[in-house]
Scaffold this motif. Sequence first.
Motif, PDB file in Angstrom:
ATOM      1  N   UNK A   4       0.856  -1.168   0.000  1.00 51.68           N
ATOM      2  CA  UNK A   4       0.000   0.000   0.000  1.00 51.68           C
ATOM      3  C   UNK A   4       0.890   1.213   0.000  1.00 51.68           C
ATOM      4  N   UNK A   5       0.650   2.121  -0.913  1.00 52.72           N
ATOM      5  CA  UNK A   5       1.501   3.294  -1.032  1.00 52.72           C
ATOM      6  C   UNK A   5       0.689   4.551  -0.796  1.00 52.72           C
ATOM      7  N   UNK A   6       0.979   5.308   0.277  1.00 51.76           N
ATOM      8  CA  UNK A   6       0.254   6.560   0.458  1.00 51.76           C
ATOM      9  C   UNK A   6       0.719   7.586  -0.574  1.00 51.76           C
ATOM     10  N   UNK A   7      -0.207   8.324  -1.120  1.00 53.63           N
ATOM     11  CA  UNK A   7       0.117   9.423  -2.023  1.00 53.63           C
ATOM     12  C   UNK A   7      -0.561  10.667  -1.476  1.00 53.63           C
ATOM     13  N   UNK A   8      -0.152  11.855  -1.907  1.00 47.54           N
ATOM     14  CA  UNK A   8      -0.685  13.073  -1.314  1.00 47.54           C
ATOM     15  C   UNK A   8      -2.204  13.136  -1.236  1.00 47.54           C
ATOM     16  N   UNK A   9      -2.904  12.644  -2.232  1.00 48.73           N
ATOM     17  CA  UNK A   9      -4.361  12.755  -2.211  1.00 48.73           C
ATOM     18  C   UNK A   9      -5.043  11.406  -2.002  1.00 48.73           C
ATOM     19  N   UNK A  10      -4.406  10.484  -1.335  1.00 48.18           N
ATOM     20  CA  UNK A  10      -5.081   9.241  -1.019  1.00 48.18           C
ATOM     21  C   UNK A  10      -4.180   8.030  -0.991  1.00 48.18           C
ATOM     22  N   UNK A  11      -4.794   6.895  -1.167  1.00 48.69           N
ATOM     23  CA  UNK A  11      -4.104   5.612  -1.110  1.00 48.69           C
ATOM     24  C   UNK A  11      -4.021   5.010  -2.498  1.00 48.69           C
ATOM     25  N   UNK A  12      -3.098   4.094  -2.676  1.00 54.80           N
ATOM     26  CA  UNK A  12      -3.028   3.336  -3.918  1.00 54.80           C
ATOM     27  C   UNK A  12      -2.950   1.859  -3.588  1.00 54.80           C
ATOM     28  N   UNK A  13      -3.288   1.043  -4.571  1.00 57.80           N
ATOM     29  CA  UNK A  13      -3.144  -0.399  -4.447  1.00 57.80           C
ATOM     30  C   UNK A  13      -2.189  -0.840  -5.550  1.00 57.80           C
ATOM     31  N   UNK A  14      -1.223  -1.640  -5.184  1.00 62.20           N
ATOM     32  CA  UNK A  14      -0.223  -2.059  -6.166  1.00 62.20           C
ATOM     33  C   UNK A  14      -0.774  -3.160  -7.064  1.00 62.20           C
ATOM     34  N   UNK A  15      -0.185  -3.248  -8.240  1.00 65.14           N
ATOM     35  CA  UNK A  15      -0.549  -4.330  -9.161  1.00 65.14           C
ATOM     36  C   UNK A  15      -0.216  -5.685  -8.537  1.00 65.14           C
ATOM     37  N   UNK A  64      -2.109   1.958  -8.288  1.00 66.08           N
ATOM     38  CA  UNK A  64      -3.324   2.588  -8.785  1.00 66.08           C
ATOM     39  C   UNK A  64      -4.158   3.187  -7.669  1.00 66.08           C
ATOM     40  N   UNK A  65      -4.676   4.408  -7.883  1.00 62.07           N
ATOM     41  CA  UNK A  65      -5.657   4.954  -6.949  1.00 62.07           C
ATOM     42  C   UNK A  65      -6.962   4.148  -7.054  1.00 62.07           C
ATOM     43  N   UNK A  66      -7.874   4.429  -6.160  1.00 59.84           N
ATOM     44  CA  UNK A  66      -9.120   3.660  -6.085  1.00 59.84           C
ATOM     45  C   UNK A  66      -9.870   3.663  -7.417  1.00 59.84           C
ATOM     46  N   UNK A  67     -10.044   4.823  -8.038  1.00 63.59           N
ATOM     47  CA  UNK A  67     -10.825   4.907  -9.272  1.00 63.59           C
ATOM     48  C   UNK A  67     -10.273   3.958 -10.336  1.00 63.59           C
ATOM     49  N   UNK A  68      -8.980   4.032 -10.584  1.00 63.16           N
ATOM     50  CA  UNK A  68      -8.382   3.202 -11.623  1.00 63.16           C
ATOM     51  C   UNK A  68      -8.398   1.725 -11.241  1.00 63.16           C
ATOM     52  N   UNK A  81     -13.869  -8.901  -8.287  1.00 65.75           N
ATOM     53  CA  UNK A  81     -14.280  -7.514  -7.986  1.00 65.75           C
ATOM     54  C   UNK A  81     -14.601  -7.370  -6.506  1.00 65.75           C
ATOM     55  N   UNK A  82     -15.331  -8.338  -5.967  1.00 62.73           N
ATOM     56  CA  UNK A  82     -15.713  -8.283  -4.558  1.00 62.73           C
ATOM     57  C   UNK A  82     -14.484  -8.253  -3.659  1.00 62.73           C
ATOM     58  N   UNK A  83     -13.489  -9.047  -3.980  1.00 60.25           N
ATOM     59  CA  UNK A  83     -12.256  -9.094  -3.177  1.00 60.25           C
ATOM     60  C   UNK A  83     -11.580  -7.723  -3.143  1.00 60.25           C
ATOM     61  N   UNK A  84     -11.491  -7.076  -4.303  1.00 55.96           N
ATOM     62  CA  UNK A  84     -10.831  -5.773  -4.385  1.00 55.96           C
ATOM     63  C   UNK A  84     -11.670  -4.694  -3.704  1.00 55.96           C
ATOM     64  N   UNK A  85     -12.971  -4.707  -3.903  1.00 56.87           N
ATOM     65  CA  UNK A  85     -13.837  -3.703  -3.266  1.00 56.87           C
ATOM     66  C   UNK A  85     -13.795  -3.857  -1.748  1.00 56.87           C
ATOM     67  N   UNK A  86     -13.827  -5.085  -1.259  1.00 53.63           N
ATOM     68  CA  UNK A  86     -13.722  -5.318   0.191  1.00 53.63           C
ATOM     69  C   UNK A  86     -12.403  -4.770   0.733  1.00 53.63           C
ATOM     70  N   UNK A  87     -11.336  -4.967  -0.022  1.00 53.18           N
ATOM     71  CA  UNK A  87     -10.027  -4.473   0.416  1.00 53.18           C
ATOM     72  C   UNK A  87     -10.006  -2.954   0.461  1.00 53.18           C
ATOM     73  N   UNK A  88     -10.581  -2.289  -0.538  1.00 46.35           N
ATOM     74  CA  UNK A  88     -10.625  -0.823  -0.518  1.00 46.35           C
ATOM     75  C   UNK A  88     -11.413  -0.320   0.686  1.00 46.35           C
ATOM     76  N   UNK A  89     -12.518  -0.980   0.999  1.00 45.95           N
ATOM     77  CA  UNK A  89     -13.292  -0.568   2.170  1.00 45.95           C
ATOM     78  C   UNK A  89     -12.469  -0.718   3.445  1.00 45.95           C
ATOM     79  N   UNK A  90     -11.715  -1.784   3.528  1.00 42.49           N
ATOM     80  CA  UNK A  90     -10.831  -2.003   4.681  1.00 42.49           C
ATOM     81  C   UNK A  90      -9.774  -0.901   4.783  1.00 42.49           C
ATOM     82  N   UNK A  91      -9.145  -0.559   3.646  1.00 39.82           N
ATOM     83  CA  UNK A  91      -8.117   0.484   3.639  1.00 39.82           C
ATOM     84  C   UNK A  91      -8.700   1.840   4.035  1.00 39.82           C
ATOM     85  N   UNK A  92      -9.865   2.154   3.510  1.00 41.50           N
ATOM     86  CA  UNK A  92     -10.488   3.440   3.835  1.00 41.50           C
ATOM     87  C   UNK A  92     -10.913   3.504   5.292  1.00 41.50           C
TER      88      UNK A  92
END
Length: 141
Positions: A4-15, A64-68, A81-92
């Motif tokens: 997980x890489x923090x960026x100035x305007x949010x979080x990213x998820x690595x490939x 990648x940021x959340x949108x991408x 998709x569910x796995x990735x969406x669940x992970x984003x919710x956890x990160x947020x």
Amino acid sequence: MNILTPIPNGLTMSSLEIAERTGKRHDHVMRDIRTMLKGLGITGPSFGGSYRDSTGRSLPCFNLPKRETLILVSGYSVTMRAEIIDRWQELEAQQAPRIPTHVEALRLARPQALRVNEGKPSGPPVIFFNQWRPPHVPPHG
């Protein structure tokens, strides 16, 4: 793997994490990301990064940021998709500020209240009813 890489305007998820969570090969996820970025008209080193593998080699990856991330996995299966969406919710949820309960807020405020009142506890003003006298009301008459 939790990259997980923090960026100035949010979080990213690595490939790498996307590959791990979706069960896809990393080189296939990289290919999918390149195709997506081309389709979105994003050129250049946007979201590019690197990581060190177990042998110490520096290899490319994307962050990648959340949108991408969500655009990418929208073409994947429902379970992926569910796995990735669940992970984003956890990160947020980890980034969201926690609001203290009423009791916790009072405990946190006490030291400051003592400092403000020079170490003396403060409370609401007290009216002593045994000293209170009603105002003089003239008789009706």
